[in-house]
Scaffold this motif. Structure first.
Motif, PDB file in Angstrom:
ATOM      1  N   ARG A 282       0.837  -1.199   0.000  1.00  0.00           N
ATOM      2  CA  ARG A 282       0.000   0.000   0.000  1.00  0.00           C
ATOM      3  C   ARG A 282       0.879   1.259   0.000  1.00  0.00           C
ATOM      4  NH1 ARG A 282      -5.489   2.318   0.145  1.00  0.00           N
ATOM      5  NH2 ARG A 282      -6.173   0.166   0.300  1.00  0.00           N
ATOM      6  N   GLU A 389     -10.569   4.668  -3.512  1.00  0.00           N
ATOM      7  CA  GLU A 389     -10.177   3.634  -2.548  1.00  0.00           C
ATOM      8  C   GLU A 389     -10.484   2.237  -3.098  1.00  0.00           C
ATOM      9  OE1 GLU A 389      -8.917   1.431   0.679  1.00  0.00           O
ATOM     10  OE2 GLU A 389      -8.386   3.446   0.000  1.00  0.00           O
ATOM     11  N   ARG A 390     -11.585   2.114  -3.822  1.00  0.00           N
ATOM     12  CA  ARG A 390     -11.919   0.819  -4.431  1.00  0.00           C
ATOM     13  C   ARG A 390     -10.845   0.410  -5.439  1.00  0.00           C
ATOM     14  NH1 ARG A 390     -15.768  -1.564  -8.566  1.00  0.00           N
ATOM     15  NH2 ARG A 390     -16.665  -3.392  -7.523  1.00  0.00           N
ATOM     16  N   SER A 392      -7.680   1.235  -5.321  1.00  0.00           N
ATOM     17  CA  SER A 392      -6.516   0.824  -4.536  1.00  0.00           C
ATOM     18  C   SER A 392      -6.685  -0.585  -3.989  1.00  0.00           C
ATOM     19  CB  SER A 392      -6.280   1.808  -3.380  1.00  0.00           C
ATOM     20  OG  SER A 392      -6.012   3.108  -3.866  1.00  0.00           O
ATOM     21  N   GLN A 393      -7.878  -0.903  -3.490  1.00  0.00           N
ATOM     22  CA  GLN A 393      -8.127  -2.231  -2.932  1.00  0.00           C
ATOM     23  C   GLN A 393      -8.045  -3.315  -4.007  1.00  0.00           C
ATOM     24  OE1 GLN A 393     -11.734  -2.453  -0.634  1.00  0.00           O
ATOM     25  NE2 GLN A 393     -11.210  -0.686   0.645  1.00  0.00           N
ATOM     26  N   GLU A 396      -4.373  -4.050  -4.931  1.00  0.00           N
ATOM     27  CA  GLU A 396      -3.602  -4.785  -3.925  1.00  0.00           C
ATOM     28  C   GLU A 396      -4.263  -6.099  -3.502  1.00  0.00           C
ATOM     29  OE1 GLU A 396      -3.173  -2.978  -0.107  1.00  0.00           O
ATOM     30  OE2 GLU A 396      -5.186  -2.105  -0.115  1.00  0.00           O
ATOM     31  N   ALA A 398      -7.074  -6.662  -1.902  1.00  0.00           N
ATOM     32  CA  ALA A 398      -7.520  -6.565  -0.515  1.00  0.00           C
ATOM     33  C   ALA A 398      -8.571  -7.637  -0.232  1.00  0.00           C
ATOM     34  CB  ALA A 398      -8.094  -5.175  -0.256  1.00  0.00           C
ATOM     35  N   GLU A 399      -8.418  -8.297   0.913  1.00  0.00           N
ATOM     36  CA  GLU A 399      -9.363  -9.349   1.288  1.00  0.00           C
ATOM     37  C   GLU A 399      -9.748  -9.212   2.755  1.00  0.00           C
ATOM     38  OE1 GLU A 399      -9.880 -14.179   0.658  1.00  0.00           O
ATOM     39  OE2 GLU A 399      -7.867 -13.298   0.659  1.00  0.00           O
ATOM     40  N   PHE A 401     -12.879  -8.507   0.075  1.00  0.00           N
ATOM     41  CA  PHE A 401     -13.183  -7.396  -0.825  1.00  0.00           C
ATOM     42  C   PHE A 401     -14.691  -7.231  -0.883  1.00  0.00           C
ATOM     43  CE2 PHE A 401     -14.136  -5.674  -5.100  1.00  0.00           C
ATOM     44  CZ  PHE A 401     -13.470  -4.457  -4.972  1.00  0.00           C
TER      45      PHE A 401
END
Length: 413
Positions: A282, A389-390, A392-393, A396, A398-399, A401
């Protein structure tokens, strides 16, 4: 009276009946003196098929024409057998796949191959449409074969015989390895069956074409025989004309994205940063992305699969996404993408994020990658912090999600 199949040697449509005959133990004779363009114009032949087309099967009860009808007749000659399934629904599915492969696969192969051989006028948009339709058919077949060895049931049926013979025309003429590699289950299916003893007795050793044949003008093959009689010199000229026809469009094929004003964002630099960041993702990669991102030269897009309710089998869903990314290869110079398969149980949801060169989704991608229309596309508004932000997630992985576990995450770079 013996069964006689009137056709020329090497007719792949005739192979359907001959392979079926091997499976049911029926003998079919082939006339050794058949001449295409001569025999099929005789009054005797036209009584059997007034269209003068081959193959035609001569039987004690009368003639049968149309290759699928002939194969169906032959498959039933020795009573009940596995070629026609063991139930009414099996029979319906055999008919379904036989018709599908003839209309969606063989028909489009013929539209691609025929004009290139000069059998009909060549038209580039028509060829593109045929290839696109063929890819759709092969993708549907590939999806079915991800979890099936045969088209119907657990052994060879008439559907397999007809479909493999239909595919054989493509593999032998226009469908190169680079083309068929996008459909690995079709490849496995074709090479497995075409090498079965009953297939091999009829078709022999099959080799895949190494190149799509050059374009010939309609009527050109017939003229080629007359030219050598007059003069030896013109013979080498023909390939030069074909080469000019093929090469001429290439200088005009410059991608419009290459003509856009230069962007301070260098896509390869972002891809390297993404690939090389192993920790503090991040803080390093995501921050680096937003520092690099140029909203004037690039655009971000969310995509959501329209038919998530069909994603009931995990590996089929993963293969579907993998096939999409393979077909996006033509955009590698201009795009970066993340595809997330979400959910711990079916139906699985497929969501994606794509970075494209230019302010819109490039037209050549929309035109050439048919998967694009299977998704809803929404342009990212980077002034909206929630959307940012979505992004970025998704980059990466992100979990969880959006409240769901990730079955898998795939990257296109």
């Amino acid at each position: 009276m013996a069964l006689v199949l009137h056709t020329y040697k090497g007719n792949k449509n005739a192979d359907k009946a001959l392979i079926a005959a091997e499976y049911v133990g029926v003998k079919i004779d082939l006339p050794s003196d058949f001449q295409m363009g001569v025999t099929n114009k005789t009054p005797e032949f036209l009584k059997m098929n007034p269209m003068g087309k081959v193959p035609v099967l001569e039987t004690p009860e009368g003639p049968v024409f149309e290759s699928n009808a002939i194969a169906r007749y032959v498959s039933r000659l020795n009573g009940e057998n596995s070629l026609n399934g063991s139930s009414l629904i099996d029979y319906a599915h055999i008919e379904q796949w036989s018709d599908f492969s003839t209309l969606e696969i063989y028909g489009n192969i013929l539209k691609w191959f025929g004009p290139r051989m000069g059998f009909m006028a060549y038209n580039a948009p028509a060829e593109e449409a045929a290839i696109s339709a063929l890819k759709r058919g092969l993708e549907a077949l590939n999806t079915h074969l991800t979890s099936n060895t045969y088209l119907v049931g657990h052994s060879v049926t008439l559907a397999d015989i007809i479909t493999v013979c239909n595919l054989n025309l493509g593999f032998a003429t226009v469908m190169t390895k680079s083309f068929t590699s996008a459909f690995p289950h079709v490849e496995r299916y074709f090479w497995t069956l075409i090498n079965q003893p009953n297939f091999k007795k009829v078709v022999g050793d099959v080799k895949q074409t190494e190149a799509v044949p050059p374009i010939k003008k309609a009527g050109q093959p017939a003229k080629a025989k007359e030219e050598p009689k007059k003069k030896a010199a013109p013979a080498p000229e023909a390939p030069k004309v074909v080469e000019e026809e093929e090469e001429a469009p290439k200088p005009k094929a410059k991608n419009p994205l290459d003509l856009l004003p230069p962007s301070p964002m260098v896509l390869d630099e972002w891809k390297r940063l993404y690939s090389n960041t192993k920790s503090n993702f991040r803080e390093v990669a995501i921050k680096g992305f937003w520092d690099m991102y140029d909203p004037e030269g690039y655009s971000l897009w969310f995509c959501d699969y329209k038919y998530n309710d069909e994603n009931m089998v995990s590996f089929v869903t993963l293969n579907k996404v993998g096939g999409f990314l393979q077909r996006m290869d033509l955009a590698r110079k201009y795009a970066f993408g993340k595809m997330l398969i979400c959910g711990s149980e079916a139906p699985f949801k497929v969501k994606g994020l794509w970075l494209f060169r230019g302010p819109e989704i490039p037209k050549f991608i929309m035109d050439e990658v048919y998967d694009m229309e299977l998704y809803e596309w929404t342009k990212v508004d980077i002034t909206d912090e929630a959307q940012k932000e979505r992004v970025s997630q998704m980059i990466e992985d992100a979990e969880p999600f959006e409240g769901e576990a990730l079955l898998d995450a795939k990257c296109f770079k």
